[in-house]
Design an enzyme around this catalytic site. Structure first.
Site, PDB file in Angstrom:
ATOM      1  N   HIS A   1      -8.468   9.369   3.653  1.00  0.00           N
ATOM      2  CA  HIS A   1      -8.123   8.268   2.742  1.00  0.00           C
ATOM      3  C   HIS A   1      -8.387   8.766   1.330  1.00  0.00           C
ATOM      4  CE1 HIS A   1      -7.974   4.398   0.785  1.00  0.00           C
ATOM      5  NE2 HIS A   1      -7.521   3.869   1.916  1.00  0.00           N
TER       6      HIS A   1
ATOM      7  N   ARG B   1      -0.197   8.638   9.208  1.00  0.00           N
ATOM      8  CA  ARG B   1      -0.028   7.196   9.453  1.00  0.00           C
ATOM      9  C   ARG B   1       0.273   6.448   8.167  1.00  0.00           C
ATOM     10  NH1 ARG B   1      -3.627   2.808   9.076  1.00  0.00           N
ATOM     11  NH2 ARG B   1      -5.231   4.285   8.436  1.00  0.00           N
TER      12      ARG B   1
ATOM     13  N   ARG C   1      -0.404   8.566   1.812  1.00  0.00           N
ATOM     14  CA  ARG C   1      -1.809   8.950   1.658  1.00  0.00           C
ATOM     15  C   ARG C   1      -2.063  10.441   1.549  1.00  0.00           C
ATOM     16  NH1 ARG C   1      -4.869   4.774   5.503  1.00  0.00           N
ATOM     17  NH2 ARG C   1      -4.370   3.149   4.023  1.00  0.00           N
TER      18      ARG C   1
ATOM     19  N   GLU D   1       0.863  -1.184   0.000  1.00  0.00           N
ATOM     20  CA  GLU D   1       0.000   0.000   0.000  1.00  0.00           C
ATOM     21  C   GLU D   1       0.892   1.224   0.000  1.00  0.00           C
ATOM     22  OE1 GLU D   1      -3.791  -0.251   2.399  1.00  0.00           O
ATOM     23  OE2 GLU D   1      -2.671  -1.851   3.334  1.00  0.00           O
TER      24      GLU D   1
ATOM     25  N   HIS E   1     -10.729   9.506   7.538  1.00  0.00           N
ATOM     26  CA  HIS E   1     -10.483   8.074   7.716  1.00  0.00           C
ATOM     27  C   HIS E   1      -9.832   7.732   9.054  1.00  0.00           C
ATOM     28  CE1 HIS E   1      -9.663   3.981   6.484  1.00  0.00           C
ATOM     29  NE2 HIS E   1      -8.367   4.141   6.577  1.00  0.00           N
TER      30      HIS E   1
HETATM   31  C1  SIN Z   1      -6.960   0.572   3.089  1.00  0.00           C
HETATM   32  O1  SIN Z   1      -7.251  -0.603   2.991  1.00  0.00           O
HETATM   33  O2  SIN Z   1      -6.703   1.286   2.139  1.00  0.00           O
HETATM   34  C2  SIN Z   1      -6.957   1.197   4.459  1.00  0.00           C
HETATM   35  C3  SIN Z   1      -5.919   0.591   5.281  1.00  0.00           C
HETATM   36  C4  SIN Z   1      -5.561   1.502   6.397  1.00  0.00           C
HETATM   37  O3  SIN Z   1      -6.274   2.470   6.691  1.00  0.00           O
HETATM   38  O4  SIN Z   1      -4.492   1.291   6.966  1.00  0.00           O
END
Ligand code: SIN
Length: 514
Positions: free
Chosen positions: A234, A375, A281, A122, A340
């Site tokens: 997010h 985060r 993010r 991610e 988020h």
């Molecule tokens: C996501 O699945 O994109 C969110 C994961 C997270 O907030 O750490």
């Protein structure tokens, strides 16, 4: 636990009270229970943010090309200078042990090959290190396994923790509103695991109960909070129109090749960051916001049509899209940034200890120093598991050493509150992905008009909690005259090295309280 009687105002006793039943709360409760303590869990709402977590748990496995150093480095880079490096290392290094414990409790994670977990990536991660379950239903599996492990524990549903009971500077219990009316649970240890505060905003990926409760409870008791200006948006919340909880479109989709485009098919993050759509993010959310401002469009699009085996790998996203009438295998998914995660919260150490003897906090409600100004994806379930378990152990030890609390009868609290829709509208307008000083001042002036309210219902309590927390967010965001992590100021668009520190705030905003 012993019932102490009382006709209208009910009283109970426990060794440890845990407020919240997501990953941190259940890990804490199980840990205290294993140490022989009488534990009571309070659940305000049925749903937890843990249940809705999709992407996974970031964890360094012992047998691949990853390392604790690399995970720490990625976490620090995302945190934009405000992480506590020792806290990060302590939590990351304990991750594999905590995940192994979760697996002993019955959790199952997806395998890429027999005996080897499938790892995804991610935003902000330089390695594939995210384990997942049910494709994109990781939180649901974590919640299922922990619920099962905790099935013998005393979980009180529809119980709202209204206030902390403090006796000579130490925690002595919580005032609670339940279907039986107002009461108190007296305990020498209390663990706040109330989750986040997404309902400060009109739309959020968070469940209904994420109203900043633990942060407000701690602030009302005069405890310090930090880093609340760093609310993570997010990048990809499903754009369906309407408010309240909206489905998350997991970042793992971008890890598996989905790309962000605007209505004209132009890439959203080109030239913005070397990691492109997999940048941290805040970078991706700000790039989307900038594109929406430039085009005047309501949303951008996540094109997942090239993602292999989409429906099997991402069943939760697939179902959410289908519910909204979107076939993501044929059409790009409309997305917008959505509130988020709160990177800040009640100040604690990595064992969940706060500044008040007997009071602990773990999970999203806490600010351990793990997340800094932003985060790193999938570090939250990790932190909840690790610090939740540690907080439960510390609370058990404290309860044993402190002995039973005195019964101190609390008064029914009265707090200032704004009507929720008005607050959410103002927060969405003035304290979203990009803020500025004028808007934050207008927000603060509005918050100053909040009026006293008796906390006679869950809604009264939540409105008061949201109002207190919004005040802290606004004042911290106003005092940070720079752009850092997920705090973007259009009037101060660059980071200022002289402001590379956390703001600490402590305030008693109670009206008519003992
Ligand atoms: C996501 O699945 O994109 C969110 C994961 C997270 O907030 O750490």
């Amino acid at each position: 636990m012993t019932a102490c009687g009382g006709s209208r105002f009910w009283r109970l006793r426990a060794d440890v009270v845990v407020v919240g039943t997501g990953v941190a709360g259940l890990a804490a409760a199980l840990s205290a229970h294993r140490r022989g303590r009488k534990v009571v869990l309070l659940s305000k709402a049925g749903e937890t943010a843990t249940f809705y977590a999709q992407g996974g748990i970031a964890v360094v496995l012992p047998d691949n090309d990853d390392s604790v150093d690399a995970h720490v480095a990625d976490t620090l880079a995302a945190g934009a200078g405000l992480c506590d490096a020792e806290a990060v290392r302590s939590i990351v290094a304990d991750g594999y042990r905590a995940v192994a414990e979760l697996i002993s409790a019955g959790a199952h994670f997806d395998e890429g090959a027999p005996g080897r977990w499938a790892l995804t990536r991610e935003g902000g991660h330089t390695r594939r290190r995210i384990i997942h379950a049910g494709g994109d239903a990781t939180g649901a599996e974590v919640q299922r396994a922990l619920n099962h492990a905790a099935s013998a524990l005393d979980i009180r549903r529809n119980h709202v923790a209204l206030d902390l009971i403090v006796d000579e500077g130490a925690i002595a219990g919580v005032t609670v509103l339940s279907d039986d009316g107002l009461g108190a649970i007296y305990a020498p240890s209390v663990i706040l695991a109330t989750g986040g505060l997404g309902h400060l905003y009109s739309a959020t990926t968070n469940p209904d109960g994420s109203t900043g409760d633990g942060v407000a409870l701690a602030m009302w008791a005069g405890l310090p909070v930090s880093d609340l200006e760093f609310i993570q948006f997010h990048p990809t919340m499903l754009h369906t129109g309407g408010g309240g909880r909206r489905p998350l479109i997991t970042e793992a989709l971008r890890g598996e090749g989905a790309v962000l485009r605007d209505r004209n098919g132009l890439a959203v993050t080109d030239g913005v960051h070397p990691m492109g759509d997999l940048a941290p993010r805040d970078v991706v959310a700000a790039a989307i916001e900038a594109r929406l401002v430039a085009t005047g469009d309501e949303c951008v699009y996540l094109d997942a049509r090239a993602v292999a085996d989409f429906a099997r790998r991402f069943p939760t996203v697939n179902a959410a899209c289908r519910d909204a009438g979107i076939d993501a295998t044929r059409d790009p998914i409309p997305v917008v940034p959505g509130a988020h995660y709160s990177c800040g919260g009640v100040r604690t150490d990595v064992y969940g200890s706060t500044d008040m003897p007997g009071l602990f906090a773990a999970g999203e409600v806490a600010r351990t120093g793990m997340h800094g100004a932003n985060r790193l994806a999938s570090n939250s379930l990790l932190e909840g598991l690790v610090v939740g378990g540690r907080a439960g152990a510390a609370a058990a030890q404290h309860a044993h050493a402190a002995g039973p609390s005195r019964v101190v009868d609390p008064a029914a609290p009265v707090r200032t509150a704004l009507p929720r829709a008005e607050l959410q509208h103002a927060m969405t307008r003035f304290a979203s992905v990009v803020r500025n000083g004028d808007g934050l001042r207008e927000l603060s002036e509005l918050l100053d008009t909040a009026t006293p309210r008796a906390l006679d219902s869950r809604a009264d309590f939540e409105d008061a909690a949201l109002t207190t927390v919004a005040g802290a967010v606004a004042s911290m965001a106003l005092s940070r005259n720079e752009t850092r992590g997920c705090h973007h100021r259009s009037d101060h668009p660059e980071p200022d090295p002289a402001q590379a520190f956390s703001v600490v705030q402590s305030a008693r905003t109670a009206v008519g309280c003992p």
